[in-house]
Design a protein around this motif. Structure first.
Motif, mmCIF file in Angstrom:
data_model
loop_
_atom_site.group_PDB
_atom_site.id
_atom_site.type_symbol
_atom_site.label_atom_id
_atom_site.label_comp_id
_atom_site.label_asym_id
_atom_site.label_seq_id
_atom_site.Cartn_x
_atom_site.Cartn_y
_atom_site.Cartn_z
ATOM 1 N N ILE A 112 3.956 8.272 2.416
ATOM 2 C CA ILE A 112 5.343 7.931 2.109
ATOM 3 C C ILE A 112 5.730 8.476 0.735
ATOM 4 C CG2 ILE A 112 6.891 6.015 1.531
ATOM 5 C CD1 ILE A 112 5.334 4.387 3.687
ATOM 6 N N ARG A 113 4.891 8.214 -0.257
ATOM 7 C CA ARG A 113 5.200 8.655 -1.620
ATOM 8 C C ARG A 113 5.320 10.175 -1.716
ATOM 9 N NH1 ARG A 113 1.223 4.430 -4.866
ATOM 10 N NH2 ARG A 113 2.809 2.824 -5.238
ATOM 11 N N ASN A 114 4.577 10.888 -0.891
ATOM 12 C CA ASN A 114 4.629 12.346 -0.911
ATOM 13 C C ASN A 114 5.972 12.885 -0.435
ATOM 14 O OD1 ASN A 114 2.077 12.749 -1.955
ATOM 15 N ND2 ASN A 114 1.096 12.894 0.058
ATOM 16 N N ILE B 48 7.782 0.510 4.023
ATOM 17 C CA ILE B 48 7.253 0.882 2.711
ATOM 18 C C ILE B 48 6.671 -0.337 2.008
ATOM 19 C CG2 ILE B 48 7.840 1.813 0.431
ATOM 20 C CD1 ILE B 48 10.141 3.343 1.771
ATOM 21 N N SER B 49 7.358 -1.448 2.138
ATOM 22 C CA SER B 49 7.003 -2.638 1.371
ATOM 23 C C SER B 49 5.685 -3.266 1.791
ATOM 24 C CB SER B 49 8.127 -3.674 1.460
ATOM 25 O OG SER B 49 8.572 -3.844 2.795
ATOM 26 N N SER B 50 5.097 -2.819 2.907
ATOM 27 C CA SER B 50 3.783 -3.348 3.300
ATOM 28 C C SER B 50 2.752 -2.240 3.490
ATOM 29 C CB SER B 50 3.898 -4.161 4.598
ATOM 30 O OG SER B 50 4.282 -3.325 5.681
ATOM 31 N N ALA B 51 3.136 -0.983 3.262
ATOM 32 C CA ALA B 51 2.230 0.146 3.477
ATOM 33 C C ALA B 51 1.107 0.146 2.445
ATOM 34 C CB ALA B 51 2.999 1.463 3.407
ATOM 35 N N THR B 52 -0.053 0.588 2.863
ATOM 36 C CA THR B 52 -1.203 0.688 1.966
ATOM 37 C C THR B 52 -1.962 1.981 2.248
ATOM 38 O OG1 THR B 52 -2.594 -0.522 3.541
ATOM 39 C CG2 THR B 52 -1.522 -1.818 1.812
ATOM 40 N N LEU C 258 11.401 1.778 -3.559
ATOM 41 C CA LEU C 258 11.282 2.864 -2.590
ATOM 42 C C LEU C 258 9.950 3.589 -2.678
ATOM 43 C CD1 LEU C 258 14.915 4.217 -2.781
ATOM 44 C CD2 LEU C 258 13.772 3.443 -0.705
ATOM 45 N N VAL C 259 9.366 3.638 -3.862
ATOM 46 C CA VAL C 259 8.071 4.306 -4.015
ATOM 47 C C VAL C 259 6.971 3.280 -4.283
ATOM 48 C CG1 VAL C 259 8.853 6.599 -4.654
ATOM 49 C CG2 VAL C 259 8.739 4.828 -6.405
ATOM 50 N N ARG C 260 7.286 2.043 -3.979
ATOM 51 C CA ARG C 260 6.317 0.926 -4.053
ATOM 52 C C ARG C 260 5.776 0.703 -5.466
ATOM 53 N NH1 ARG C 260 2.834 -1.252 -0.143
ATOM 54 N NH2 ARG C 260 2.383 -3.357 -0.845
ATOM 55 N N LEU C 261 6.587 1.052 -6.471
ATOM 56 C CA LEU C 261 6.246 0.619 -7.818
ATOM 57 C C LEU C 261 6.481 -0.884 -7.933
ATOM 58 C CD1 LEU C 261 7.758 3.517 -9.953
ATOM 59 C CD2 LEU C 261 5.355 3.127 -9.393
ATOM 60 N N LEU C 262 7.360 -1.391 -7.060
ATOM 61 C CA LEU C 262 7.590 -2.828 -6.935
ATOM 62 C C LEU C 262 7.557 -3.203 -5.458
ATOM 63 C CD1 LEU C 262 10.538 -3.356 -9.466
ATOM 64 C CD2 LEU C 262 8.148 -4.029 -9.800
#
Length: 254
Positions: A78-80, A67-71, A49-53
């Motif tokens: 998103i993380r905020n 989320i899984s492709s956001a940069t 969910l927070v793109r740690l993975l």
């Protein structure tokens, strides 16, 4: 309306499949408890969910953003939106409780010291920890450390909070206190909450829905009163191992 979606998420580590086509939805303001045996992919799910993975395949969404492709700035935005309560509380021992809670605000910038003090005071009051503001982590109990970690998770007024084993290592009375705080904050602030927990009995009392993972698969996702009456043999085995029955849930809710 904020909505979190996992769509057929597969995650492999060095050829070992930890998540196998996981799909579910979390609605705005909902508390979803994620339960299941150890090593079944619960914390791995949370980290997506927070793109740690990042999924090996499939996708993870927050509203209409993947989320899984956001940069870059999209991923930062998103993380905020997420607050995160780590399993161990993750407080810095050389900072007071107040300073630990203020840390995300100072790191992010943009607020005056007066605004930071006000936000920290509000967060500490929300978790009933105002009296411990000037104490250090080593000077407070494990339950108070968890509450301080929770204050830090909500201090930026995030609309989504992720909890990784919030009652791990706590006695039953303190665990009930933490679970009630999760429920109260959810109701008072409209926070969307995803709670990975081994405390199934607690989850049945505070969650809107319970999702069970086993061997990387979603076994069942349902409301607590439906979950405890499930005819799924894997759910029944999980409930029986913890001596949880529909009658026990009904008595606990009185």
């Amino acid at each position: 309306m904020s909505q979190i979606r996992f769509e057929d998420v597969v995650k492999r580590f060095e050829g070992r499949e930890v998540l196998s086509g996981v799909s579910f939805t979390v609605e705005k303001g909902e508390i979803l408890a994620v339960v299941g045996p150890s090593g079944t992919g619960k914390s791995v799910t949370l980290k997506h969910l927070v793109r740690l993975l990042t999924p090996t395949s499939g996708s993870v969404w927050l509203d209409d953003v993947e989320i899984s492709s956001a940069t870059g700035s999209d991923l930062e935005s998103i993380r905020n939106r997420f607050g995160y309560l780590f399993q161990g509380g993750a407080l810095l021992g050389w900072l007071t409780v107040e300073e630990n809670v203020a840390l995300p605000l100072r790191e992010h910038g943009g607020l005056s010291e007066e605004e930071i003090d006000a936000r920290v005071g509000e967060a500490l009051a929300a978790v009933e920890l105002s009296d411990a503001a000037d104490r250090y982590p080593a000077e407070i109990s494990g339950g108070m450390q968890k509450r301080a970690g929770l204050a830090r998770a909500i201090v930026r007024r995030n609309d989504i909070i992720l909890y990784d084993e919030p009652t791990s290592g706590l006695d039953p009375v303190t665990s009930v206190t933490i679970n009630r705080l999760i429920r109260r904050l959810n109701r008072e602030r409209g926070i969307t909450s995803i709670v990975v927990t081994h405390d199934l009995q607690g989850a049945l009392l505070f969650a809107d829905r319970v999702l069970m993972l086993k061997d990387g698969h979603v076994v069942e996702v349902s409301e607590p009163d439906v979950f405890v009456r499930s005819e799924n043999p894997e759910v029944r085995e999980f409930l029986d191992a913890q001596l949880i029955t529909p009658d026990l849930l009904e008595r606990s809710m009185r």
